[in-house]
Design an enzyme around this catalytic site. Structure first.
Site, PDB file in Angstrom:
ATOM      1  CG  ASP A   1      -1.901  -1.058   1.257  1.00 30.91           C
ATOM      2  OD1 ASP A   1      -2.322  -1.447   0.154  1.00 30.91           O
ATOM      3  OD2 ASP A   1      -2.266  -1.534   2.346  1.00 30.91           O
ATOM      4  CG  ASN A   2      -0.027   3.864   2.032  1.00 33.82           C
ATOM      5  OD1 ASN A   2      -1.080   4.215   1.534  1.00 33.82           O
ATOM      6  ND2 ASN A   2       0.078   3.391   3.248  1.00 33.82           N
ATOM      7  CB  CYS A   3       4.268   1.801  -3.309  1.00 31.71           C
ATOM      8  SG  CYS A   3       5.780   1.168  -2.595  1.00 31.71           S
ATOM      9  CB  ILE A   4       4.856   7.598  -3.962  1.00 27.81           C
ATOM     10  CG1 ILE A   4       5.955   7.684  -2.883  1.00 27.81           C
ATOM     11  CG2 ILE A   4       3.519   7.893  -3.341  1.00 27.81           C
ATOM     12  CD1 ILE A   4       6.106   9.052  -2.277  1.00 27.81           C
TER      13      ILE A   4
END
Lengths: 111, 120, 96
Positions: free
Chosen positions: A108-111
């Protein structure tokens, strides 16, 4: 030895190429998944792969980049615990790629 | 991107709803974007910190495991409202992760100086 | 920085007590949804300082038959004023 018929391999992956079921993973699966990312696994790769699986077992989630690097630093020291080191092995989206090869869900939340 | 100070207040017990998990996910997402993140346990949220939890028995993820990742995401210090602990007869020794306990005035100041307060 | 606190559950929730621990002088409190049950007797707002403005959403009061019964300290507001309030204060802290 592999559990897989490679023609059916895709059936075990989601549309983004992540393994659908964690317990389908073994080292030969990792080699095949890495191959699809154009990565030839060396001992340095395996070290990170084992570590991210340990992370998943302990924290029950796949780490985003920031947490992966912190964890590598904590476990292996500051030589390896730098994003440039991990990115040299696994490319720009290292956290996603390592998770994929290690048979984990997409972080999750990987940029 | 402008760096903002965000305070996440988690006020729900861990397994009765998905709210506790939602607050953690939101805080981790903010941390990934390099924001200044404070994480405060208040009201029933302090129950998330109780030791010796194992949620496998109810087919859930043990919340403490996820809370341990806060530090890896650069959220250095988890904060706890002292009143909420006292109301539930809990003390620092009962908690699963290291936290900083804030008194009423410190809690008020934390909220006052934050750019954004997310409270669930 | 000032805050507008919105409270959206009935007094049984105990939200007002948690909220008041964070309220600073100059903050406002707006009651919405079942939160508007805080606005009529018995007086639940005695602990709120005179420094803090109190509002309640008119539509929610009307719906629950409370519009004529609320404490004098409370200003009923419509949706337009609700939006303005969220801008007048530096931030919104919601209690649900």
């Amino acid at each position: 030895m592999s559990k897989f018929n490679y023609q059916a391999f895709d059936d075990f992956l989601d549309e983004e190429g992540y393994l659908l079921s964690l317990d389908r993973w073994d080292e030969s699966v990792a080699v095949e998944l890495a191959c699809r990312e154009n990565i030839k696994l060396t001992e340095a790769h395996w070290e990170i792969i084992r570590l991210i699986r340990k992370f998943y077992q302990r924290y029950q989630m796949a780490p985003a980049s920031r947490a992966l690097i912190s964890y590598v630093k904590k476990e292996l020291g500051s030589d390896q615990g730098r994003s440039v080191y991990v990115m040299r092995l696994f490319g720009g989206s290292a956290a996603k790629t390592v998770a994929k090869i290690a048979g984990l869900p997409k972080p999750d939340n990987c940029i | 991107m402008q760096r903002k100070s965000l305070t996440f207040i988690t006020r729900q017990a861990p397994y009765g709803s998905n709210k506790a998990k939602l607050v953690i996910d939101a805080a981790l997402a903010a941390a990934v974007f390099e924001q200044q993140v404070n994480f405060l346990f208040m009201d029933d949220g302090v129950f998330q910190l109780v030791q010796n939890q194992n949620a496998e028995s109810i087919s859930s993820k043990t919340i403490g495991r996820v809370l341990e990742t806060l530090e890896l995401y650069g959220i250095e210090q988890a904060l706890v409202d002292s009143v909420s602990l006292e109301e539930r007869d809990l003390s620092a020794e009962d908690l699963a992760i290291p936290v900083k306990i804030l008194n009423v005035e410190q809690v008020r100041q934390l909220a006052a100086r934050s750019d954004v307060v997310i409270n669930l | 920085m000032s805050a507008l606190h919105t409270i959206s559950a009935s007094p049984t929730s105990g939200l007002i007590n948690s909220c008041l621990r964070l309220v600073c002088p100059g903050d406002g409190i707006l009651f919405i949804q079942d939160g508007v049950y805080h606005c009529c007797p018995p007086d639940l707002l005695g602990d709120v300082s005179q420094d803090n403005a109190l509002f309640a959403l008119r539509e929610d009061l009307l719906a629950r038959g409370l519009l004529g019964k609320i404490s004098e300290r409370i200003t009923p507001v419509g949706f337009g004023r609700f939006v303005e309030l969220t801008v007048d204060y530096d931030k919104v802290i919601s209690w649900s």
